[in-house]
Scaffold this motif. Structure first.
Motif, short mmCIF file in Angstrom:
data_model
loop_
_atom_site.label_atom_id
_atom_site.label_comp_id
_atom_site.label_asym_id
_atom_site.label_seq_id
_atom_site.Cartn_x
_atom_site.Cartn_y
_atom_site.Cartn_z
N VAL A 1 0.87 -1.26 0.04
CA VAL A 1 -0.07 0.10 0.09
C VAL A 1 0.93 1.12 -0.01
CG1 VAL A 1 -1.70 1.38 1.29
CG2 VAL A 1 -2.22 -1.07 1.15
N GLN A 2 1.90 1.11 0.95
CA GLN A 2 2.93 2.40 0.84
C GLN A 2 3.61 2.55 -0.29
OE1 GLN A 2 4.94 2.31 4.80
NE2 GLN A 2 3.58 0.34 4.91
N LEU A 3 4.04 1.58 -0.91
CA LEU A 3 4.75 1.68 -2.08
C LEU A 3 3.81 2.14 -3.35
CD1 LEU A 3 7.31 -1.37 -2.46
CD2 LEU A 3 7.61 0.88 -1.79
N VAL A 4 2.52 1.53 -3.46
CA VAL A 4 1.74 2.15 -4.43
C VAL A 4 1.48 3.58 -4.29
CG1 VAL A 4 -0.79 1.78 -5.37
CG2 VAL A 4 0.89 -0.36 -4.82
N VAL A 5 1.28 4.07 -3.04
CA VAL A 5 0.76 5.55 -2.89
C VAL A 5 2.05 6.33 -3.27
CG1 VAL A 5 0.21 7.08 -0.91
CG2 VAL A 5 -1.07 5.14 -1.08
N ALA A 6 3.20 5.67 -2.97
CA ALA A 6 4.59 6.71 -3.26
C ALA A 6 4.67 6.71 -4.85
CB ALA A 6 5.86 6.04 -2.61
N VAL A 7 4.19 5.87 -5.57
CA VAL A 7 4.32 5.72 -7.05
C VAL A 7 3.17 6.63 -7.35
CG1 VAL A 7 3.97 4.34 -9.05
CG2 VAL A 7 5.37 3.59 -7.55
N ILE A 8 1.97 6.93 -6.81
CA ILE A 8 1.02 7.60 -7.37
C ILE A 8 1.43 8.91 -7.26
CG2 ILE A 8 -1.33 8.32 -6.46
CD1 ILE A 8 -1.87 5.40 -6.03
N TRP A 9 1.91 9.10 -5.74
CA TRP A 9 2.64 10.84 -5.55
C TRP A 9 3.61 11.10 -6.47
CZ3 TRP A 9 3.20 9.88 0.34
CH2 TRP A 9 2.33 10.08 1.23
N LEU A 10 4.54 10.39 -7.00
CA LEU A 10 5.59 10.84 -7.79
C LEU A 10 4.84 10.77 -9.17
CD1 LEU A 10 8.46 8.16 -7.13
CD2 LEU A 10 8.69 10.72 -6.91
N ALA A 11 3.99 10.15 -9.66
CA ALA A 11 3.32 10.31 -10.89
C ALA A 11 2.66 11.62 -10.92
CB ALA A 11 2.38 9.13 -11.25
N ARG A 12 1.97 11.77 -9.78
CA ARG A 12 1.33 13.22 -9.80
C ARG A 12 2.27 14.42 -9.76
NH1 ARG A 12 -3.39 11.84 -5.19
NH2 ARG A 12 -4.54 10.62 -6.40
N LEU A 13 3.31 14.25 -8.96
CA LEU A 13 4.42 15.33 -9.07
C LEU A 13 5.06 15.71 -10.46
CD1 LEU A 13 6.04 14.47 -5.49
CD2 LEU A 13 4.55 16.70 -6.24
N PHE A 14 5.29 14.56 -10.81
CA PHE A 14 5.74 14.53 -12.35
C PHE A 14 4.77 15.19 -13.39
CE2 PHE A 14 9.07 11.67 -11.06
CZ PHE A 14 10.17 12.29 -11.43
N ALA A 15 3.51 14.93 -13.10
CA ALA A 15 2.39 15.47 -14.15
C ALA A 15 2.53 16.85 -13.75
CB ALA A 15 1.12 14.86 -13.78
N LEU A 16 2.49 17.32 -12.58
CA LEU A 16 2.26 18.85 -12.07
C LEU A 16 3.76 19.46 -12.84
CD1 LEU A 16 1.25 19.01 -8.48
CD2 LEU A 16 0.06 19.78 -10.65
N ARG A 17 4.79 18.89 -12.95
CA ARG A 17 6.17 19.59 -13.32
C ARG A 17 5.85 19.50 -15.02
NH1 ARG A 17 9.78 22.90 -13.41
NH2 ARG A 17 11.74 22.34 -13.98
N VAL A 18 5.38 18.74 -15.60
CA VAL A 18 5.16 18.72 -17.18
C VAL A 18 4.10 19.65 -17.63
CG1 VAL A 18 4.32 17.14 -19.06
CG2 VAL A 18 5.99 16.26 -17.26
#
Length: 139
Positions: free
Chosen positions: A120-137
């Motif tokens: 659960v923690q790892l999946v959430v971390a991946v979701i957060w990273l994807a969202r942060l990268f999407a904001l950056r792009v």
């Protein structure tokens, strides 16, 4: 306090609670059984099976902290808590649940349950990273 800040504070608090438990067990061994304070194995295996699981539960926390804590800190530092707030307390709950299962049992079933909470923690971390990268792009 935002859920992100609360999760970060809760994570650190949980690590302190676990290390305090280790210290209580070791202090008891010194005071009650005359154990020398400089003779403890780092993994707690020389105290009891529970002490070993307690040391491992604490180690699991600090091993994951660079990922989870790093993302929470990054979100706070860059004012991107909108990315982490919705799932931050779920990550904290999964971390505490993982530790509690670890403390309760060292069985194979318990290890599978612990892994589910870790996942659960790892999946959430991946979701957060994807969202942060999407904001950056996007930004």
């Amino acid at each position: 306090m935002s859920p992100t800040a609360l999760a970060l504070t809760g994570y650190v608090t949980w690590m302190l609670i676990l290390i305090a438990g280790i210290e209580v067990l070791r202090t008891r061994a010194v005071l009650k059984f005359g154990r020398q304070p400089n003779t403890f194995a780092p993994d707690g295996s020389d105290v009891s099976p529970f002490a070993n699981r307690l040391c491992r539960a604490h180690a699991n926390c600090y091993e994951s902290f660079p990922i989870i804590g790093g993302l929470l800190l990054f979100a706070l530092a860059t004012d991107r808590v909108s990315v982490t707030d919705s799932l931050a307390l779920w990550v904290l709950a999964a971390r505490i649940a993982q530790s509690l299962v670890h403390l309760a049992s060292g069985s194979a079933t318990a290890a599978q349950i612990r892994f589910a909470f870790f996942l659960v923690q790892l999946v959430v971390a991946v979701i957060w990273l994807a969202r942060l990268f999407a904001l950056r792009v996007a930004g």
